[in-house]
Design a protein around this motif. Structure first.
Motif, PDB file in Angstrom:
ATOM      1  N   VAL B  10       0.835  -1.205   0.000  1.00 34.98           N
ATOM      2  CA  VAL B  10       0.000   0.000   0.000  1.00 34.98           C
ATOM      3  C   VAL B  10       0.871   1.256   0.000  1.00 34.98           C
ATOM      4  N   ILE B  11       1.918   1.242   0.851  1.00 35.27           N
ATOM      5  CA  ILE B  11       2.760   2.447   0.949  1.00 35.27           C
ATOM      6  C   ILE B  11       3.474   2.721  -0.360  1.00 35.27           C
ATOM      7  N   ILE B 143      17.341   0.356   7.649  1.00 39.75           N
ATOM      8  CA  ILE B 143      16.742   0.577   8.967  1.00 39.75           C
ATOM      9  C   ILE B 143      15.704  -0.531   9.199  1.00 39.75           C
ATOM     10  N   PRO B 144      15.693  -1.146  10.377  1.00 37.30           N
ATOM     11  CA  PRO B 144      14.718  -2.230  10.574  1.00 37.30           C
ATOM     12  C   PRO B 144      13.281  -1.711  10.516  1.00 37.30           C
ATOM     13  N   VAL B 145      12.369  -2.505  10.038  1.00 41.40           N
ATOM     14  CA  VAL B 145      10.939  -2.251   9.895  1.00 41.40           C
ATOM     15  C   VAL B 145      10.661  -1.012   9.031  1.00 41.40           C
ATOM     16  N   LEU B 146      10.972   0.166   9.563  1.00 35.22           N
ATOM     17  CA  LEU B 146      10.657   1.392   8.827  1.00 35.22           C
ATOM     18  C   LEU B 146      11.348   1.426   7.462  1.00 35.22           C
ATOM     19  N   GLY B 147      12.594   1.026   7.460  1.00 35.52           N
ATOM     20  CA  GLY B 147      13.347   1.030   6.211  1.00 35.52           C
ATOM     21  C   GLY B 147      12.692   0.144   5.182  1.00 35.52           C
ATOM     22  N   PHE B 151      11.541   2.697   2.550  1.00 33.71           N
ATOM     23  CA  PHE B 151      12.680   3.007   1.700  1.00 33.71           C
ATOM     24  C   PHE B 151      13.147   1.858   0.816  1.00 33.71           C
ATOM     25  N   ALA B 152      12.667   0.635   1.081  1.00 35.76           N
ATOM     26  CA  ALA B 152      13.054  -0.478   0.224  1.00 35.76           C
ATOM     27  C   ALA B 152      11.991  -0.647  -0.854  1.00 35.76           C
ATOM     28  N   LYS B 153      12.409  -0.917  -2.054  1.00 35.06           N
ATOM     29  CA  LYS B 153      11.481  -1.100  -3.179  1.00 35.06           C
ATOM     30  C   LYS B 153      10.446   0.016  -3.215  1.00 35.06           C
TER      31      LYS B 153
END
Lengths: 378, 318
Positions: B10-11, B143-147, B151-153
């Motif tokens: 979704v994000i 960054i764990p979870v948030l990253g 920020f990934a894909k």
């Protein structure tokens, strides 16, 4: 938003400049502009059928342009004409197909009232939201265009019964009891899809002109548009007039959609985007400088270019889109009428200068002649 | 589907759909803060889309995977040049802003398709081979979870857009140029009296809107439609205009409104993949963004106030 009253000459100059720009573009890209424009005229006036197509194209544009003008007079910017037209189109076709055996003298008036009413409702909602809550009608009408588009397609694909459709994406054609096409007109124009809608449009120009300039309602709408505080102080209800103006505006668009349905296409089919008659009507209103005769002339010019443009690729190779560039340029010059007025002033100044120069020369000559005569007389 | 996967889907799709709206609505903000109503955002986006696709198709062999970013520049440049038409009409020739904007909207798709037919011999281009796609932002993505969520894909242009939003807010409200720009949009006569060049400031407002609108169009073309035709830009410019008004002529507000529109659009697209929304008839998901916008506008925002001299031509006394 000021409405600019343009003189006839500005409009004429604009059309000429627009056509010149089109010619320059054709030259730049290696097409023959004379051939292009001959093809355009041939395709717009070549046969009775072409003239019928031009009139068919004009019909909804007159109505949506009138609708835009009424809203603008009340101080509204109605971008929702497309959606409002679509509401009228879907509603009237659905209604006509549901009652295939209703007698014609009952069917046509009721279908037209229904289509117009749906458009009016779709226009009144943003008017009311702005009057009551101050919500920008620009946003609401843009959003409603999408809502009505998706709803219209959904009604066609999922709600209408299978019996009135030829496929999932297209309805059947309406019967003779609901068609606005007239036999003698169709025969006269060799089978173009012209309908009695053109007469409805012409009558509506007079009706809207009368209501807006000769009745209390029209006066109030204009007063609210010019200065809503002053109108309120004079005892008029700004809210009521806002809703009524937007309802009239939407109603005219709904009528345009109804005529597109019952007069031009005779059916409804899945739409990929909002019908273009909304935005084109806006352009016609701006080109006509929001005057009633201006709208008629602008709709005619717009339609001649559109229908004429269809014949350009075949006989001259010029892409159809050229006519849209010409139309846009014409409206540009109408909008920038300051430029044309400036040019006119320059020309006039040059004429005056030339005239005074000529007069001065004449005087000089006359005095020299006099001198000579006097000398001669001595 | 795990919660993480759902959220990240979704994000990321929200960001993809928001990016063009963010750029364009901020462009509109610059123009209207300077007092020039810009209904022509739709047309400007169309020219940006056109330019980026032509650039992309022409140079993708030499520039490789960096092509879309250069395409963005091409879109920005053509958008800026095209917006000059609006600036000349409204500022110099005193045209009605709505008329001029409508001209832009009529002209852009016609000119774009005309040129495509001249260049390629048909009304639409082939798909581009290098698009924005999904990329991870180095460093932040670990960054764990948030990253992983943000920020990934993710969409590169969206993060650029968010950066531009913050930068624009700073420019409009914290710099000398911004103060001057706003003053010609509120009271051009007073600004003129103080020695400001009203025309030049209005020109720069419109040109910034052309630049950002062109970028917005280039983002649509190179991350969503992937080719150019008459239907590449249909309504995104009007949505951006709505986001600008919704955001109250403030870049951060426009950013928020664009993200909201992007979220609701993406729900309509990816909704079928989400277990909760699967059962909702698609028509409701389709119209939800637009209905929600109206509801939010009516109940939470109410009256919006445009810059005072927005749409009013300034005619200097001779």
């Amino acid at each position: 938003m000021t409405t600019q009253k343009n003189s006839f000459s500005v409009a004429l100059f604009s059309v000429i400049f627009g056509l010149i720009i089109g010619a320059v573009i054709m030259l730049v890209f290696g097409y023959n502009p004379i051939l292009g424009y001959v093809a355009l005229l041939g395709s717009a006036f070549g046969s009775m059928q072409d003239i019928g197509s031009v009139l068919t194209q004009m019909t909804p544009l007159i109505l949506t342009a009138l609708g835009f003008t009424v809203a603008q007079t009340a101080g509204f910017f109605n971008i929702g004409l497309s959606g409002q037209a679509l509401a009228g189109w879907v509603g009237s076709i659905w209604y006509a197909l549901t009652f295939p055996s209703m007698p014609v003298y009952f069917m046509i008036p009721s279908a037209i009232i229904l289509g117009t009413g749906l458009g009016a409702l779709a226009g009144a909602i943003p008017g009311w939201l702005r009057a009551q809550f101050g919500a920008s009608e620009v946003i609401v009408t843009i959003m409603m265009n999408y809502i009505l588009l998706f709803l219209g397609n959904n009604i066609l694909q999922n709600t209408m019964s299978k019996g009135i459709k030829v496929s999932a994406e297209t309805t059947k054609q309406v019967g003779a009891n609901a068609s606005l096409q007239m036999k003698w007109l169709t025969e006269l124009t060799q089978g173009s899809s012209i309908s009695s809608g053109i007469f409805i449009s012409l009558i509506m120009i007079v009706v809207v002109w009368f209501v807006m300039t000769r009745t209390t309602l029209g006066f109030e709408i204009r007063a609210v548009g010019l200065n809503s505080d002053a109108a309120k102080y004079a005892g008029m209800s700004a809210k009521r007039n806002a809703v009524i103006a937007m309802a009239i505006s939407g109603g005219l668009a709904g009528l345009a959609g109804t005529i597109e349905g019952l007069g031009n296409y005779l059916n409804f089919f899945t739409q990929n985007g909002s019908p273009s008659i909304g935005f084109d009507g806006m352009a016609v209103a701006l080109l006509g400088s929001s005057s009633y005769l201006g709208i008629l002339a602008a709709a005619a010019i717009f339609s001649v270019l559109k229908i004429g443009g269809l014949g350009m690729p075949m006989s001259s190779g010029v892409p159809f889109e050229l006519v849209d560039i010409v139309t846009a340029s014409i409206i540009f010059f109408v909008g920038a009428s300051y430029l044309i007025k400036l040019i006119q002033v320059r020309i006039k100044a040059m004429d005056d200068k030339a005239a005074t120069n000529a007069a001065a020369k004449k005087e000089l000559k006359a005095s020299q002649l006099e001198d000579k005569n006097q000398k001669g007389g001595e | 589907m795990s919660l993480m996967a759902m959220l990240s889907l979704v994000i990321s799709s929200t960001l993809v759909y928001s990016a063009p709206l963010i750029f364009t609505s901020i462009g509109g903000t610059f123009s209207e803060r300077a007092g020039v109503v810009n209904v022509g955002l739709e047309g400007i986006m169309g020219m940006g889309a056109f330019a980026s696709i032509v650039f992309n198709l022409t140079f993708s062999n030499t520039l490789g995977s960096a092509t879309p970013w250069f395409g963005l520049l091409a879109g920005a440049l053509i958008g800026l040049i095209f917006s000059l038409l609006h600036a000349v009409a409204t500022v110099t020739l005193r045209a009605d802003h709505i008329i001029s904007g409508t001209v832009i909207n009529l002209m852009a798709p016609a000119l774009g398709v005309f040129l495509i037919k001249v260049l390629y011999g048909k009304g639409q281009t082939v798909p581009i081979s290098h698009d924005f796609g999904y990329a991870s932002i180095p460093g932040l993505a670990s960054i764990p979870v948030l990253g992983q969520l943000f920020f990934a894909k993710t969409s590169g242009p969206a993060w650029l857009a968010i950066f531009v939003a913050v930068l624009s807010w700073y420019i409009i409200f914290k710099t000398k140029f911004g103060l001057r720009l706003r003053s010609v949009g509120e009271n051009p006569q007073a600004a003129d009296t103080l020695g400001l060049n009203v025309s030049r400031l209005r020109y720069s407002g419109v040109m910034i809107s052309g630049l950002l609108g062109g970028v917005g169009g280039a983002v649509v073309a190179q991350s969503i439609s992937l080719n150019y035709s008459a239907s590449t830009i249909v309504g995104q410019g009007f949505m951006a205009m709505a986001a600008m008004i919704f955001g109250r002529w403030n870049p951060i507000g426009a950013l928020g409104a664009s993200l909201f529109f992007g979220l609701s659009q993406s729900l309509a697209v990816v909704g079928a993949q989400l277990p909760l929304l699967k059962t909702v008839p698609p028509i409701w998901l389709q119209i939800a963004p637009y209905v929600l916008t109206i509801i939010v506008l009516v109940f939470f925002f109410g009256k919006t106030r445009a810059p005072k001299a927005d749409g009013v031509n300034y005619i200097k006394a001779a």
